[in-house]
Structure formats: structure tokens, C-alpha cells
Design a protein around this motif. Structure first.
Motif, PDB file in Angstrom:
ATOM      1  N   ILE A   1       0.852  -1.183   0.000  1.00  0.00           N
ATOM      2  CA  ILE A   1       0.000   0.000   0.000  1.00  0.00           C
ATOM      3  C   ILE A   1       0.891   1.236   0.000  1.00  0.00           C
ATOM      4  O   ILE A   1       1.942   1.262   0.646  1.00  0.00           O
ATOM      5  CB  ILE A   1      -0.931   0.012   1.232  1.00  0.00           C
ATOM      6  CG1 ILE A   1      -1.759  -1.268   1.286  1.00  0.00           C
ATOM      7  CG2 ILE A   1      -1.845   1.232   1.211  1.00  0.00           C
ATOM      8  CD1 ILE A   1      -2.593  -1.397   2.537  1.00  0.00           C
ATOM      9  N   SER A   2       0.494   2.252  -0.707  1.00  0.00           N
ATOM     10  CA  SER A   2       1.279   3.482  -0.795  1.00  0.00           C
ATOM     11  C   SER A   2       1.551   4.060   0.586  1.00  0.00           C
ATOM     12  O   SER A   2       0.675   4.095   1.460  1.00  0.00           O
ATOM     13  CB  SER A   2       0.535   4.511  -1.652  1.00  0.00           C
ATOM     14  OG  SER A   2       1.155   5.775  -1.566  1.00  0.00           O
TER      15      SER A   2
ATOM     16  N   ARG B   1      -1.125   5.156   3.562  1.00  0.00           N
ATOM     17  CA  ARG B   1      -1.020   4.649   4.931  1.00  0.00           C
ATOM     18  C   ARG B   1      -0.911   5.793   5.939  1.00  0.00           C
ATOM     19  O   ARG B   1      -1.478   5.726   7.038  1.00  0.00           O
ATOM     20  CB  ARG B   1       0.189   3.725   5.059  1.00  0.00           C
ATOM     21  CG  ARG B   1      -0.033   2.332   4.508  1.00  0.00           C
ATOM     22  CD  ARG B   1       1.171   1.466   4.764  1.00  0.00           C
ATOM     23  NE  ARG B   1       2.286   1.800   3.875  1.00  0.00           N
ATOM     24  CZ  ARG B   1       3.558   1.582   4.160  1.00  0.00           C
ATOM     25  NH1 ARG B   1       3.897   1.084   5.334  1.00  0.00           N
ATOM     26  NH2 ARG B   1       4.502   1.883   3.294  1.00  0.00           N
TER      27      ARG B   1
END
Length: 288
Positions: free
Chosen positions: A114-115, A119
Motif C-alpha cells: 500500500i502506498s 497509509r
């Protein structure tokens, strides 16, 4: 050409593609930054070429930059300690687990899918005035008005720990995996308790991994600007935010270049000290 000369050239021939990429993508841009740091930003907005020390004088003598740098190092140190305290038990649990180690490592790696920005921004939906935590506390009757939990030093550290904790766990895990478990059994057979065998055998042998994880957490934490930008307040800016502000907002490339090199030198000295006493081998294992 003699056989010895050809054999001496072969390693350089094999390394030439990698050396070319590193030179073009690392050393050439760094050289441009060094050159920019000695230029001047004029009142008209143009860059004045030449060899001027004004940017370096401002960066090294202005107490504002010094205080922000010290604050950045303090946040990096606090984040590193928190990651070590939280990450070591998790790494030990994974290293000593049986049968589900691959699943645990997969769960540890999931955040990397996840980027980092997503986050970081997710904490706004959790800790915000109308976030999940405030909504739960109001629903449960524990509070009657939302709490202001965002945009302070604590949330910056929380966001950095969220980002950096997997790096610490991975480095400590690699170190623990390299320890022969029969050493603990031997210590137990000689009358040591499990705690004594951990403190006197396992912990000292895993310190290189803990140090490597600490170095990664500190350098990455001190060099970030996204977390304090998203989760911090006006007084929580870190040194990388000054670089971002100078280059992106003010378009002052010369000053931003000097500030970025100043941060690079400070963090580079820490890496050099680590390499002097512990070596980079353990760090490469953790990154691999």
C-alpha cells in the motif's frame, strides 16, 4: 594484452552496467546539487551562477536551521527506540514460530503493498475529530466532545513508527534466524533459565540486526517529509520539510540544495559510524 591484465579487467567489465547506472542516477544528480548549492537566488527570482558561500553560511549559522535539525534528530531517535521496543518481540515471535513463519512474514510485508502516503493519511480517518476513534469514544459515552489527537509531535512519531516498524522487524528477524538455537539449549542444560539464556546468548548475538534496523529507522525517519507534513502541526516541521519548502514552494534551488546536502552529510556520518563498528553486511541482509 597479457592474461593477467585481461583477468584484472574482467571484474570492471562485469560491473560496468551497474556502475554506469549508479553514476548517472546518483553521482551526476548529486554533483548538480553540489553546484547549485553555491549559486544565489536573486530578488528577481533568477539564479546567479558562481561560487558563493551565502547559502552555506545561512544554513550553518542560522539558529532556525540548527534547531530544526536537532528536532529532526530527536524525532528520529525517539522513533527508532519505539520501533526497537515494539519490533524485537515481534521479530522474536516470528523467528521462533513453527509452521506459520511464511504466513507471518507475508502479513509483515503486506503494508509495503500500500502506498506510504495512503497509509499515512489513513491516520486522519482514525484520529480525526470525526474519525473512528473519536466516534467510538463518543458512542461509548467515555467523552462528550471530540478530542484533538492530530497535528502534534505524538502523531508524527506514530506515523513514523507505522511506516518504519516492518524494517526493524525484518532486520531483527534475519539476525535471529542466523542464531543456532542449540546455543540456547546448551545454556539451559548448564542451569540457565530461559530468560538468562535469552539475555546472555540470544540478545547479544542479535544486536547487529537490532543495530541495522535502528540505523534504517533513524535514517529513513530523519529524512522523511510526508509524515510531518500530513500528521504534524506548524511546529512539527522536520529538516526535510525545509528542503521541500525551499525548492517546491519558494523555488529557491540553491538554498534547498545546501540544506539537502547538510542533511545528507549528517545522516552519512551516522552511516559511516555504523559501518566502522558493525559493517554493512547485516544491513544488506535485512534489506534483502
Amino acid at each position: 594484452m597479457s592474461v593477467e591484465a585481461r583477468e584484472a579487467r574482467q571484474p570492471w567489465i562485469l560491473l560496468s552496467p551497474a556502475l554506469t547506472v549508479v553514476t548517472l542516477l546518483l553521482f551526476v544528480p548529486l554533483a548538480f546539487i553540489v553546484v547549485y548549492s553555491f549559486w544565489l537566488r536573486t530578488a528577481t527570482g533568477a539564479d546567479q551562477t558562481g561560487f558563493h558561500l551565502d547559502n552555506w553560511q545561512e544554513a550553518l549559522t542560522d539558529p532556525f536551521y540548527r534547531d530544526i535539525l536537532l528536532y529532526t534528530l530527536k524525532i528520529g531517535a525517539i522513533t527508532t527506540v519505539v520501533c526497537a521496543v515494539m519490533g524485537y518481540p515481534a521479530a522474536y515471535f516470528i523467528a521462533r514460530s513453527k509452521g506459520n513463519k511464511a504466513i507471518l512474514l507475508l502479513l509483515l510485508m503486506l503494508p509495503f503493498w500500500i502506498s506510504y502516503i495512503i497509509r499515512t493519511m489513513s491516520w486522519i480517518n482514525i484520529l480525526g475529530v470525526s474519525g473512528a476513534l473519536n466516534s467510538f469514544l463518543i458512542w461509548s459515552g467515555l467523552i462528550h466532545e471530540p478530542l484533538q489527537m492530530l497535528y502534534n509531535q505524538a502523531t508524527v512519531i506514530l506515523g513514523l513508527v507505522h511506516f518504519l516498524l516492518p524494517f526493524m522487524v525484518l532486520n531483527v528477524f534475519v539476525s535471529l534466524e542466523g542464531i543456532d538455537t542449540t546455543l540456547e539449549d546448551a545454556a539451559n542444560s548448564l542451569g540457565a533459565t530461559r530468560w538468562q539464556s535469552f539475555v546472555q546468548v540470544t540478545l547479544p548475538l542479535s544486536l547487529p540486526g537490532l543495530a541495522a534496523g535502528g540505523l534504517l529507522c533513524f535514517v529513513l525517519g530523519a529524512g522523511t517529509y510526508i509524515t510531518p507534513l500530513v500528521l504534524g502541526g506548524p511546529r512539527d516541521a522536520m529538516f526535510a520539510n525545509l528542503v521541500y519548502e525551499a525548492i517546491i514552494t519558494q523555488l529557491n534551488w540553491p538554498l534547498g540544495s545546501a540544506l539537502s546536502l547538510m542533511l545528507l552529510v549528517v545522516l552519512g556520518l551516522l552511516v559511516a559510524i555504523y559501518n566502522r563498528y558493525l559493517g554493512m553486511a547485516q544491513l544488506m541482509k535485512g534489506l534483502g
